[in-house]
Design an enzyme around this catalytic site. Structure first.
Site, short mmCIF file in Angstrom:
data_model
loop_
_atom_site.label_atom_id
_atom_site.label_comp_id
_atom_site.label_asym_id
_atom_site.label_seq_id
_atom_site.Cartn_x
_atom_site.Cartn_y
_atom_site.Cartn_z
N GLY A 90 24.11 -73.62 28.22
CA GLY A 90 24.31 -72.45 27.64
C GLY A 90 25.75 -72.15 27.48
N ASP A 117 24.19 -70.32 41.31
CA ASP A 117 23.21 -70.86 40.43
C ASP A 117 22.80 -72.31 40.87
OD1 ASP A 117 21.60 -70.98 38.10
OD2 ASP A 117 23.12 -72.00 36.84
#
Length: 1024
Positions: free
Chosen positions: A75, A187
């Site tokens: 992303g 993450d």
């Protein structure tokens, strides 16, 4: 990076240094033209052009790195394989994907922060950063190239669970190193871990990392919260919305709170669960179902038939705890739990022992007395890593110290040593069990039962420590009590008790799941003891939701019982009733004697007290008695039943039967060393309540002195229960005629009481101070204390009404008739328009109204409320209280000159008190004093002397020497003796002692009476 991406690695062959999409295959041009139209990044466009026009292009470069091909896209960025011609090595280069982010400047900052964060780390399990720079306005990071596959791709193959765990442990070492450096990954997921072809394991992508000491994030750096409107998204990976991947994010990250090391631990455990069990721990059908499970802490049980040991599920389950404080204190503790394999250690040790035995048998035979130096059992201390070790103890110490209240400070002194002792005993027992099994002194089935029992105790200890870490000023008392209520370990060594229980399921897979759920129920039990009912109920709900495990019916019975107990403590009485009914039936149906017994015991208490269904409770007592006879060997269970049965009889007014059961429970606990426990204290306190109800004030004082001696070391001097016992001891002193002792104890309690603690208990103390001070004539102090009590008492409580009632008497003592009337109406207005005669608030108000009217000189008006109260008490079979009211009526009628009726009242009261009161009752002494004063008025001096002498004998035995009623008894005795013409010297001494008390208490009217009497009865030679 955000999204599912591959970073710093390549899974395809790089013989040509280009991915298939840019090689000269037959269909390259059509595909490349399409790629050129869709390319977002300048480097992408250059790569595509090179594929279309290979002879007219130069190698694509960023900085000094020659791009070889695309590895992956996410992303926020793109990762390329590249060549470092300066150092002659292949690297991975990550560059920012500008068009895919909303805030290019912020994203560049984040990428720079990733490089800086990773550059600070040097660890075998973290990818190495070589260089960070900018090229044509784009930030890039050059890092170590790892040839291999991502962890999720690696785990998709059929790999043994031990290999999966070992690989995750190595990845965890990378996180552990990052956390030590003060960095949070934010993450972690399988796609951000590479497993190299050479077996190396590397954590990648610290693009979301934030230095732990950066301080709070600014608004622009906070993740935007995911709303229910996003629930249609699948798979559950979004970019540009939150910092992280939803399926792996912790509850606090979903709430938009800053991530911590505990958040990384949560993501790690989601990943491990997924790779071990081939499914997510949460329902990922949609974002809505994911969020619902995460926010409830609802973790799916292991799939049926999994070979993964239950201990690993327990470790993962803890790492997935809803509250960060309930997870492991660090990655170090989590990894220790994952690496711990008691079975493997035992097998290795047993094999070594066998080998040594075979090879050295002859030598041992020759030596004769030599003992084996082998250790067939590893030290069980390792099994408490992350449960109770030095690190977790320090965390608890810090958490309690941060609260900063006297109760929390006292908790440190009581809780820490107790947990240390419990943990040491657990380790000793676990080691002993292993050795006994290894030496063939204990069968394998019994060893399994013992270790299962100990595992449940360990789970409870773990939950207790988590509860301590979550404690605040208002809940310290609860967690301290929970510490004192840890279940005893000795049952885990009781072979007879263990084998008498319902046997575990024969299916080994089902047995593992049942054991995991039983440990969850053990945690729920500790949460209940700690007052954390919602957390406990959530744990039980998870057990009851696992239909595949509930095929083992005894587990369902146990879960229903815990559900009922939690609901009752939480005030959800209807749910508790249903759960107890179901648990009782399930216990009976499965032959689970303990569940059936406890459910019936708790059920009769629930019906008798919270539900106010006394008739039904009484009808169920025989069944509960029969069921609990079957568990009589279990001291705790049977003692609790005796306590609850006593409560039913006490509520029915059968006080002698209640006393019998409570005394049996106390004796049973003390006989087995279980008296000094919170449950033991509760039964002992019930006996104190009973002594008060029966007017056995000396017994009451002795019992509460005993509870104090137990509760202070057990709970600490600032615990609300201990303070309540001290208050009740002060109350017993006051009732016995020892106001100075009572006031001194109450004053100490008031000074010591933690102002962040229980307002109700504080109001009780202040209320009692006010009552005694009115009696002692210290009206200014009484006003202060009653005003403060009114402010502290909860507005809807009975205590609030009791304080208002006492203020009626205070205003009357001050001679303020209008204020007395106003306060009486204020108190009356809080009662129903037609008050229930059995309402204790109404009864207290009637009494204080009568006493107030008498204090205002309106004694004739006081008779009506007092007669009404006497009728209520007599009808309610409260003989002692009714006799006390009858004596008060006699005293008031004496004051009014209604002598015949006064004498009738007092004679009837004395006859009743001789039947129901103990010989040294202060109520009896007060009635004898009233009879003596009446006999003096009527000229019955011999009777007066007899009554006064009896009253004085009681006061001398139980009361303080300067107790006002005792002084009145001395003066009455002096008057009677003198009037009867006997013992004048003794009479003078009695009168002098009375005069000294009256002067010390500032009783001017009484002083004047004695002085006048002395002047009238002084010897002739001494008269002026």
């Amino acid at each position: 990076m955000e999204g599912d991406e591959v970073t710093a690695g390549a899974s395809e062959s790089d013989a040509e240094h280009t991915p298939a999409s840019v090689r000269g295959d037959s269909d390259t041009v059509p595909r490349a033209m399409e790629s050129l139209r869709n390319a977002d990044d300048p480097l992408d466009k250059q790569l595509v052009k090179r594929a279309l026009f290979p002879r007219r292009t130069t190698p694509v470069q960023i900085g000094r790195f020659q791009i070889l091909g695309l590895i992956g896209r996410g992303g926020m960025g793109v990762v390329y394989a590249a060549y470092d011609d300066l150092l002659d090595r292949k690297v991975a280069v990550k560059v920012l994907l500008g068009e895919a982010v909303r805030d290019l400047t912020l994203s560049r900052v984040r990428l720079m922060r990733e490089a800086q964060a990773m550059a600070r780390l040097s660890h075998a399990n973290i990818v190495t950063v070589h260089e960070v720079g900018q090229d044509t306005g784009q930030v890039f990071v050059a890092m170590e190239f790892v040839r291999g596959v991502t962890l999720d791709a690696w785990a998709e193959q059929d790999r043994p669970w031990r290999e999966v765990v070992a690989t995750f442990v190595r990845a965890g070492r990378g996180l552990e190193a990052a956390h030590r450096a003060g960095l949070i990954h934010r993450d972690f997921k399988p796609a951000n871990v590479m497993v190299g072809d050479d077996g190396t394991v590397k954590v990648l992508d610290f693009g979301l990392a934030r230095a732990a000491d950066d301080g709070p994030p600014v608004a622009s750096d906070l993740p935007r919260h995911i709303t229910q409107g996003d629930s249609h998204l699948a798979p559950l990976t979004r970019t540009g919305v939150v910092l992280g991947t939803p399926a792996y994010m912790s509850p606090e990250a979903h709430r938009g709170e800053p991530s911590t090391a505990a958040s990384d631990q949560f993501s790690f455990c989601v990943s491990l669960y997924q790779c071990l069990y081939k499914q997510s721990p949460f329902d990922t059908t949609s974002l809505a179902t994911l969020l619902a499970d995460v926010r409830r802490g609802k973790v799916a049980p292991p799939p049926a038939g999994t070979p993964v040991p239950a201990r690993l599920y327990r470790a993962i389950r803890r790492g997935l705890a809803l509250a960060p404080g309930d997870r492991f204190p660090s990655m170090t503790a989590l990894l220790a739990a994952l690496e711990r394999d008691p079975g493997a250690a035992y097998r290795r040790a047993a094999a070594l022992a066998l080998t040594a035995a075979v090879t050295a048998f002859a030598g041992w035979m020759a030596a004769g007395s030599h003992e084996s130096q082998m250790q067939p059992c590893p030290d069980a201390q390792a099994e408490l890593a992350g449960v109770w070790d030095a690190g977790r103890a320090a965390t608890v110490r810090q958490a309690l110290g941060t609260i900063g209240t006297p109760a929390a400070e006292a908790a440190l002194a009581t809780v820490m040593p107790r947990i240390d002792r419990y943990a040491a005993s657990w380790v000793e027992m676990r080691n002993e069990a292993c050795v006994a099994h290894a030496e063939a002194r204990q069968s394998t089935p019994l060893f399994d039962l013992r270790t299962a029992c100990l595992a449940q105790r360990r789970a409870g200890l773990d939950a207790l420590v988590a509860a301590l870490l979550q404690a605040d000023a208002g809940s310290v008392d609860d967690v301290v009590q929970a510490t004192a209520e840890l279940p005893p370990l000795d049952r885990c060594a009781d072979a007879q008790a263990l084998t008498a229980d319902v046997p575990p399921p024969e299916d080994p897979r089902l047995r593992l799941r049942v054991q995991a759920h039983r440990e969850a129920l053990a945690r729920a039990g500790v949460r209940e003891d700690a007052g954390q009912y919602q957390l406990g109920r959530a744990l039980v709900e998870d057990v009851l939701a696992d239909s595949s495990s509930l095929v083992y019916e005894p587990l369902r019975a146990e879960a229903l019982l815990r559900a009922g107990s939690l609901a009752m403590e939480a005030g959800d009485h209807a749910t508790a009733e249903r759960a107890y009914d179901d648990a009782l039936l399930a216990g009976l149906g499965t032959g689970h004697a303990a569940v059936a017994a406890v459910a019936s015991s708790k059920q009769i208490y629930l019906r008798a007290v919270p539900l106010n269904q006394l008739p039904r409770a009484r009808t169920e007592v025989p069944l509960a008695t029969a069921l609990n006879q079957r568990v009589r060997h279990d001291v705790d269970l049977y003692s609790e039943f005796l306590n609850n049965r006593g409560v039913v009889h006490a509520m029915a007014g059968e006080l002698k039967i209640a006393r019998q059961h409570w005394e049996e429970a106390v004796a049973l606990r003390e006989q087995h060393g279980r008296g000094e426990t919170p449950k033991g204290l509760e039964t002992l306190a019930n006996l104190g309540w009973l002594a008060r109800a029966e007017g056995r004030d000396e017994d009451m004082a002795a019992i509460y002195a005993r509870t104090i001696a137990i509760s202070e070391p057990l709970l600490g001097p600032h615990h609300a229960a201990h303070i309540r016992y001290e208050y009740l001891l002060a109350d017993s002193h006051w009732r016995l005629g020892r106001p100075r002792q009572a006031l001194a104890r109450l004053a100490r309690l008031e000074q010591r009481f933690d102002r962040l603690g229980n307002d109700y208990v504080r109001a009780m103390i202040l209320h009692e101070l006010g009552i005694i001070e009115i009696d002692e004539g210290d009206l200014a102090a009484a006003r202060t204390h009653l005003d403060r009590a009114l402010a502290a008492a909860p507005a809807a409580s009975e205590l609030h009404d009791a304080v208002l009632s006492e203020r009626v008497r205070l205003y009357a003592a001050e001679g303020d008739a209008p204020a007395t009337a106003r306060e009486y109406q204020r108190a009356l207005a809080r009662l129903p328009a037609t008050p229930d005669p059995g309402d204790r608030r109404y009864q207290f108000l009637l009494l204080n109204h009568a006493r107030a009217l008498d204090a205002l000189g309106r004694t004739a008006e006081a008779l009506a409320p007092l007669e009404q109260l006497h009728a209520i008490l007599a009808a309610g079979e409260r003989a002692l209280d009714a006799a006390e009211m009858l004596a008060l009526l006699g005293a008031m009628r004496h004051k009014l000159g209604i002598l015949d009726e006064a004498e009738d009242n007092l004679q009837a009261a004395l006859a009743e008190l001789e039947r129901v009161a103990p010989p040294r009752s202060p109520i009896l002494a007060g009635t004898l004093l009233a009879a003596a004063e009446l006999a003096l008025t009527r000229g019955h001096f011999a009777d007066a002397a007899g009554f006064a002498a009896q009253a004085l004998a009681i006061y001398d035995a139980i009361a303080e020497p300067d107790h006002l009623p005792a002084a009145r008894a001395r003066f009455a005795h002096a008057q009677a003796l003198t009037a009867a013409g006997s013992a004048p010297a003794n009479a003078r001494a009695l009168a002098d002692a009375a005069l000294e008390t009256f002067r010390g208490k500032a009783r001017a009217a009484d002083v004047a009476r004695v002085v006048a009497w002395q002047a009238a009865h002084a010897p002739a030679a001494s008269r002026p």
